[in-house]
Design a protein around this motif. Structure first.
Motif, PDB file in Angstrom:
ATOM      1  N   ALA A 121       8.120  15.705-102.550  1.00  0.00           N
ATOM      2  CA  ALA A 121       8.719  14.786-103.506  1.00  0.00           C
ATOM      3  C   ALA A 121       8.570  13.343-103.066  1.00  0.00           C
ATOM      4  N   ILE A 122       8.704  13.087-101.773  1.00  0.00           N
ATOM      5  CA  ILE A 122       8.555  11.730-101.253  1.00  0.00           C
ATOM      6  C   ILE A 122       7.162  11.188-101.559  1.00  0.00           C
ATOM      7  N   PHE A 123       6.149  11.990-101.288  1.00  0.00           N
ATOM      8  CA  PHE A 123       4.773  11.522-101.492  1.00  0.00           C
ATOM      9  C   PHE A 123       4.396  11.507-102.970  1.00  0.00           C
ATOM     10  N   LEU A 124       4.864  12.483-103.742  1.00  0.00           N
ATOM     11  CA  LEU A 124       4.578  12.488-105.170  1.00  0.00           C
ATOM     12  C   LEU A 124       5.196  11.274-105.863  1.00  0.00           C
ATOM     13  N   THR A 125       6.387  10.892-105.444  1.00  0.00           N
ATOM     14  CA  THR A 125       7.039   9.717-106.025  1.00  0.00           C
ATOM     15  C   THR A 125       6.258   8.457-105.696  1.00  0.00           C
ATOM     16  N   SER A 126       5.779   8.353-104.465  1.00  0.00           N
ATOM     17  CA  SER A 126       4.980   7.197-104.060  1.00  0.00           C
ATOM     18  C   SER A 126       3.691   7.104-104.864  1.00  0.00           C
ATOM     19  N   VAL A 127       2.993   8.220-104.977  1.00  0.00           N
ATOM     20  CA  VAL A 127       1.739   8.245-105.738  1.00  0.00           C
ATOM     21  C   VAL A 127       2.003   7.933-107.214  1.00  0.00           C
ATOM     22  N   GLY A 128       3.069   8.521-107.756  1.00  0.00           N
ATOM     23  CA  GLY A 128       3.391   8.285-109.160  1.00  0.00           C
ATOM     24  C   GLY A 128       3.738   6.836-109.446  1.00  0.00           C
ATOM     25  N   PHE A 129       4.435   6.197-108.522  1.00  0.00           N
ATOM     26  CA  PHE A 129       4.808   4.803-108.724  1.00  0.00           C
ATOM     27  C   PHE A 129       3.581   3.906-108.690  1.00  0.00           C
TER      28      PHE A 129
END
Length: 250
Positions: free
Chosen positions: A155-163
């Motif tokens: 979730a941490i990395f997916l949120t970063s990529v999504g942002f």
């Protein structure tokens, strides 16, 4: 806001609560995961259209994609209550203390950067304070969906990529990638408590103020006015979605 709202009649009961299924890595995607992905892609389109065709596309994205759909999904479809959007008393005092420390620690950089760029600090800070929709959408909505479906580490990395993806096309690619790095730090902070109070209102506005200045975006009083209008409408949407659920369960 409390998490005492009961699921609406006919709503599917949550398959897991945030408190009982905290895992590093998981695989439990559901309808809300697909909805979250769809809103991310839609918001990307709204951001791009807003920068290319007119700011009204972004406003509609904020209110419909970034507020209404998450509220309906979490409060009505899944019946999770406000905690499912990051509004919770859990770790509230701890979150506010950490946010105050982080915000105060970042304030000097904001002041220096604004001074160097000859930007009025007060309206710029206020405008970033009113960007409540961003932490709500990115962390209260997307992060918590990714964590429930895939675990907190992905979730941490997916949120970063999504942002970062959210800004691709509306700002230069290096700026979008730098926003992704900001989101990575925010995600790590948020992952500890899953309470939006650790980000907003004491830390996120300061950090966002620095990030927007570094990307060449200075905000003035016009941005404060438009941000205040969006903020009020956003709160009204959340209020009426919740009120409709309360009426149905009364």
């Amino acid at each position: 806001m409390s998490s005492s709202i009961s699921p609406a009649p006919g709503a599917k009961a949550p398959r897991a609560t945030h408190r009982t299924r905290r895992r590093i890595i998981a695989w439990d995607p559901g309808r809300d995961t697909l909805i979250a992905l769809s809103t991310l892609l839609a918001f990307w389109g709204c951001y791009f259209a807003g920068s290319a065709l007119g700011s009204w596309f972004l406003v509609l994205g904020i209110l419909l994609v970034g507020t209404l759909i998450p509220a309906l999904t979490v409060l009505r479809l899944r019946g999770e209550g406000w905690e499912g959007l990051g509004f919770t008393r859990r770790f509230l005092v701890t979150s506010l203390i950490i946010a105050a420390v982080l915000g105060a620690g970042s304030a000097y950089q904001l002041i220096v950067t604004a001074s160097e760029l000859q930007v009025q600090l007060l309206p710029h800070l206020l405008a970033n304070f009113l960007v409540f929709w961003e932490p709500l959408f990115v962390f209260g909505w997307l992060y918590l969906r990714w964590e429930r479906a895939f675990g907190w580490l992905p979730a941490i990395f997916l949120t970063s990529v999504g942002f970062a993806l959210q800004h691709v096309g509306s700002v230069p690619l290096p700026v979008a990638l730098s926003f992704g790095m900001f989101a990575l730090v925010f995600s790590i902070v948020f992952a500890f408590v899953r309470n939006l109070a650790i980000l907003w209102p004491l830390f996120y506005p300061v950090a966002s103020g620095i990030g927007t200045l570094q990307s060449g975006l200075a905000m003035g009083w016009d941005d404060v006015l438009s941000g205040a209008l969006i903020f009020v409408v956003q709160l009204c949407i959340l209020f009426f979605v919740a009120r409709g659920i309360v009426k149905r369960t009364a």
